[in-house]
Motif scaffolding. Sequence first.
Motif, PDB file in Angstrom:
ATOM      1  N   THR A 304       0.828  -1.208   0.000  1.00  0.00           N
ATOM      2  CA  THR A 304       0.000   0.000   0.000  1.00  0.00           C
ATOM      3  C   THR A 304       0.860   1.255   0.000  1.00  0.00           C
ATOM      4  O   THR A 304       0.555   2.226  -0.705  1.00  0.00           O
ATOM      5  CB  THR A 304      -0.928   0.002   1.223  1.00  0.00           C
ATOM      6  OG1 THR A 304      -1.663  -1.221   1.257  1.00  0.00           O
ATOM      7  CG2 THR A 304      -1.888   1.169   1.174  1.00  0.00           C
ATOM      8  N   ALA A 305       1.922   1.247   0.787  1.00  0.00           N
ATOM      9  CA  ALA A 305       2.778   2.434   0.862  1.00  0.00           C
ATOM     10  C   ALA A 305       3.359   2.785  -0.498  1.00  0.00           C
ATOM     11  O   ALA A 305       3.412   3.967  -0.885  1.00  0.00           O
ATOM     12  CB  ALA A 305       3.891   2.197   1.878  1.00  0.00           C
ATOM     13  N   VAL A 306       3.798   1.778  -1.250  1.00  0.00           N
ATOM     14  CA  VAL A 306       4.370   2.033  -2.571  1.00  0.00           C
ATOM     15  C   VAL A 306       3.289   2.496  -3.539  1.00  0.00           C
ATOM     16  O   VAL A 306       3.493   3.429  -4.324  1.00  0.00           O
ATOM     17  CB  VAL A 306       5.075   0.776  -3.110  1.00  0.00           C
ATOM     18  CG1 VAL A 306       5.717   1.064  -4.469  1.00  0.00           C
ATOM     19  CG2 VAL A 306       6.131   0.280  -2.131  1.00  0.00           C
ATOM     20  N   LEU A 307       2.130   1.855  -3.490  1.00  0.00           N
ATOM     21  CA  LEU A 307       1.042   2.233  -4.388  1.00  0.00           C
ATOM     22  C   LEU A 307       0.653   3.697  -4.228  1.00  0.00           C
ATOM     23  O   LEU A 307       0.342   4.383  -5.216  1.00  0.00           O
ATOM     24  CB  LEU A 307      -0.185   1.348  -4.129  1.00  0.00           C
ATOM     25  CG  LEU A 307      -0.116  -0.089  -4.641  1.00  0.00           C
ATOM     26  CD1 LEU A 307      -1.260  -0.913  -4.056  1.00  0.00           C
ATOM     27  CD2 LEU A 307      -0.161  -0.134  -6.167  1.00  0.00           C
ATOM     28  N   LEU A 308       0.676   4.198  -3.003  1.00  0.00           N
ATOM     29  CA  LEU A 308       0.181   5.545  -2.731  1.00  0.00           C
ATOM     30  C   LEU A 308       1.280   6.606  -2.705  1.00  0.00           C
ATOM     31  O   LEU A 308       0.975   7.782  -2.482  1.00  0.00           O
ATOM     32  CB  LEU A 308      -0.587   5.553  -1.412  1.00  0.00           C
ATOM     33  CG  LEU A 308      -1.862   4.703  -1.392  1.00  0.00           C
ATOM     34  CD1 LEU A 308      -2.546   4.781  -0.042  1.00  0.00           C
ATOM     35  CD2 LEU A 308      -2.823   5.137  -2.505  1.00  0.00           C
ATOM     36  N   PRO A 332      -5.083   0.411   5.933  1.00  0.00           N
ATOM     37  CA  PRO A 332      -5.400   0.163   4.520  1.00  0.00           C
ATOM     38  C   PRO A 332      -4.543  -0.957   3.933  1.00  0.00           C
ATOM     39  O   PRO A 332      -3.350  -1.052   4.224  1.00  0.00           O
ATOM     40  CB  PRO A 332      -5.097   1.501   3.852  1.00  0.00           C
ATOM     41  CG  PRO A 332      -5.212   2.515   4.944  1.00  0.00           C
ATOM     42  CD  PRO A 332      -4.711   1.815   6.182  1.00  0.00           C
ATOM     43  N   ASN A 333      -5.158  -1.797   3.087  1.00  0.00           N
ATOM     44  CA  ASN A 333      -4.404  -2.844   2.406  1.00  0.00           C
ATOM     45  C   ASN A 333      -4.264  -2.496   0.933  1.00  0.00           C
ATOM     46  O   ASN A 333      -4.585  -1.377   0.510  1.00  0.00           O
ATOM     47  CB  ASN A 333      -5.058  -4.214   2.613  1.00  0.00           C
ATOM     48  CG  ASN A 333      -6.488  -4.273   2.085  1.00  0.00           C
ATOM     49  OD1 ASN A 333      -6.858  -3.554   1.151  1.00  0.00           O
ATOM     50  ND2 ASN A 333      -7.298  -5.127   2.672  1.00  0.00           N
ATOM     51  N   CYS A 334      -3.792  -3.441   0.135  1.00  0.00           N
ATOM     52  CA  CYS A 334      -3.490  -3.149  -1.265  1.00  0.00           C
ATOM     53  C   CYS A 334      -4.736  -2.798  -2.066  1.00  0.00           C
ATOM     54  O   CYS A 334      -4.656  -2.053  -3.052  1.00  0.00           O
ATOM     55  CB  CYS A 334      -2.744  -4.311  -1.908  1.00  0.00           C
ATOM     56  SG  CYS A 334      -3.686  -5.839  -2.033  1.00  0.00           S
ATOM     57  N   ASP A 335      -5.921  -3.306  -1.680  1.00  0.00           N
ATOM     58  CA  ASP A 335      -7.150  -2.946  -2.388  1.00  0.00           C
ATOM     59  C   ASP A 335      -7.440  -1.458  -2.212  1.00  0.00           C
ATOM     60  O   ASP A 335      -7.873  -0.784  -3.159  1.00  0.00           O
ATOM     61  CB  ASP A 335      -8.328  -3.782  -1.874  1.00  0.00           C
ATOM     62  CG  ASP A 335      -8.137  -5.263  -2.137  1.00  0.00           C
ATOM     63  OD1 ASP A 335      -7.920  -5.625  -3.305  1.00  0.00           O
ATOM     64  OD2 ASP A 335      -8.174  -6.053  -1.183  1.00  0.00           O
ATOM     65  N   PHE A 336      -7.217  -0.939  -1.016  1.00  0.00           N
ATOM     66  CA  PHE A 336      -7.350   0.497  -0.783  1.00  0.00           C
ATOM     67  C   PHE A 336      -6.316   1.251  -1.618  1.00  0.00           C
ATOM     68  O   PHE A 336      -6.618   2.286  -2.219  1.00  0.00           O
ATOM     69  CB  PHE A 336      -7.165   0.803   0.700  1.00  0.00           C
ATOM     70  CG  PHE A 336      -7.366   2.249   1.063  1.00  0.00           C
ATOM     71  CD1 PHE A 336      -8.600   2.698   1.510  1.00  0.00           C
ATOM     72  CD2 PHE A 336      -6.325   3.168   0.983  1.00  0.00           C
ATOM     73  CE1 PHE A 336      -8.800   4.032   1.861  1.00  0.00           C
ATOM     74  CE2 PHE A 336      -6.502   4.498   1.320  1.00  0.00           C
ATOM     75  CZ  PHE A 336      -7.746   4.935   1.765  1.00  0.00           C
ATOM     76  N   GLY A 337      -5.073   0.720  -1.646  1.00  0.00           N
ATOM     77  CA  GLY A 337      -4.026   1.364  -2.419  1.00  0.00           C
ATOM     78  C   GLY A 337      -4.335   1.430  -3.901  1.00  0.00           C
ATOM     79  O   GLY A 337      -4.133   2.461  -4.549  1.00  0.00           O
ATOM     80  N   LEU A 338      -4.829   0.339  -4.461  1.00  0.00           N
ATOM     81  CA  LEU A 338      -5.187   0.324  -5.884  1.00  0.00           C
ATOM     82  C   LEU A 338      -6.319   1.293  -6.182  1.00  0.00           C
ATOM     83  O   LEU A 338      -6.313   1.992  -7.204  1.00  0.00           O
ATOM     84  CB  LEU A 338      -5.596  -1.091  -6.302  1.00  0.00           C
ATOM     85  CG  LEU A 338      -4.474  -2.131  -6.410  1.00  0.00           C
ATOM     86  CD1 LEU A 338      -5.058  -3.522  -6.609  1.00  0.00           C
ATOM     87  CD2 LEU A 338      -3.523  -1.797  -7.555  1.00  0.00           C
TER      88      LEU A 338
END
Length: 392
Positions: A304-308, A332-338
């Motif tokens: 998530t950190a990288v995605l955002l 937040p997990n990766c779905d939130f990040g995406l």
Amino acid sequence: MFRAWVHQSILIHIINMKNWIDRETALALLGIKAQTLYAYVSRGRIRMRPDPADARRSLYHAGDIDALVTQRSRGRRPAAIAASALALGEPAIATSVSTSTRGMLFYKGHSVPHLARTASLEHVAALLWDAAGPVDFVSRPVQQGSAFTALANLAITAQPSLGRGSATLAEDAGMIVGTLASACGASPGKAALHRRLAEGWGCAGTADAKIREALILMADHDMTASTFAVRVAASTGASLAACVLAGLCALSGPRHGGASAALGTLIEDAAREGCTAALDRWLNRGIELPGFGHPLYPDGDPRTAVLLEGVTLTDLMNDLARTVHEKTGLLPNCDFGLTGLASGLGLPVDAPFMLFLIGRSVGWCAHAMEQVRSGHLIRPRGRYEGVAPVFE
């Protein structure tokens, strides 16, 4: 063990009295903190409803708590081990593709956040597929909009994976990933896949790098439900296209790749009702909160950190994340990040699912190849709990 037995005895008495108990009783029986209780609720393990006598308070299902207490106290008897053999945290299949440990994710021993910042999906595919160099994601002509149809058409004419060499399987995998990307809107050509997606989605030059990162971050994640489906199909010798189609079927569920769509609904509810009211309603209905929490990453999903990074979230998404953490302790997990990435970059509304699918197809192909090479058929044993057989 004695403590668990005492809890069990008290709980049996409570269940005989009523089916719903207050928070203090639930916490005492489980021996946990309030944040952990809320996490159980958000993941659907404990049902919760408003207290009819006081709408500001919540009640928790005693039967669900009984099941958790029983699970803790049953020990590691052979039957218990067999029953939980496929549970999260107890993998039954050996793999060298990826692993998560100490809150970090690795592909073939390489840090995934580092790969996301420095590599291309073509290089990551070569790493996971044990290819000699970067692979090409070529594509067959395909109509945009239906990943299921694109894979089904490939599977109809594809050859079984059993007996095919590694180089041939890698070529098949490149075709599968490229065809999926085309079905999701990637432009034709020989450019890197993330650039073709950016062109096809009308955001070339502004979103290329973040699309590349997202694809790599989603490429694999140990033995998820969809990956297990892929490996089951591969163990029968099915074609790579058929294996990936099996993964897509599992990914489409709301508790897996469909979580981003469910998060969209939660965000709409929060916009209409306010974050606190919307979350209270979801939690009181015992609905798992999409986009938040991950059992492997209690301190936060590293993806998530990288995605955002470099993405500006809306005030609503920031408020939602803060309110969820205050109420449940979940991050937040990766779905939130995406979802945040897609919103911040103006990507198509279904881009979170498409990024998940295209990226994960690389890992699915790696797992299918690994399973084929193992030569093992995956055939679990059922534990029959039906009517006793009658021998006549």
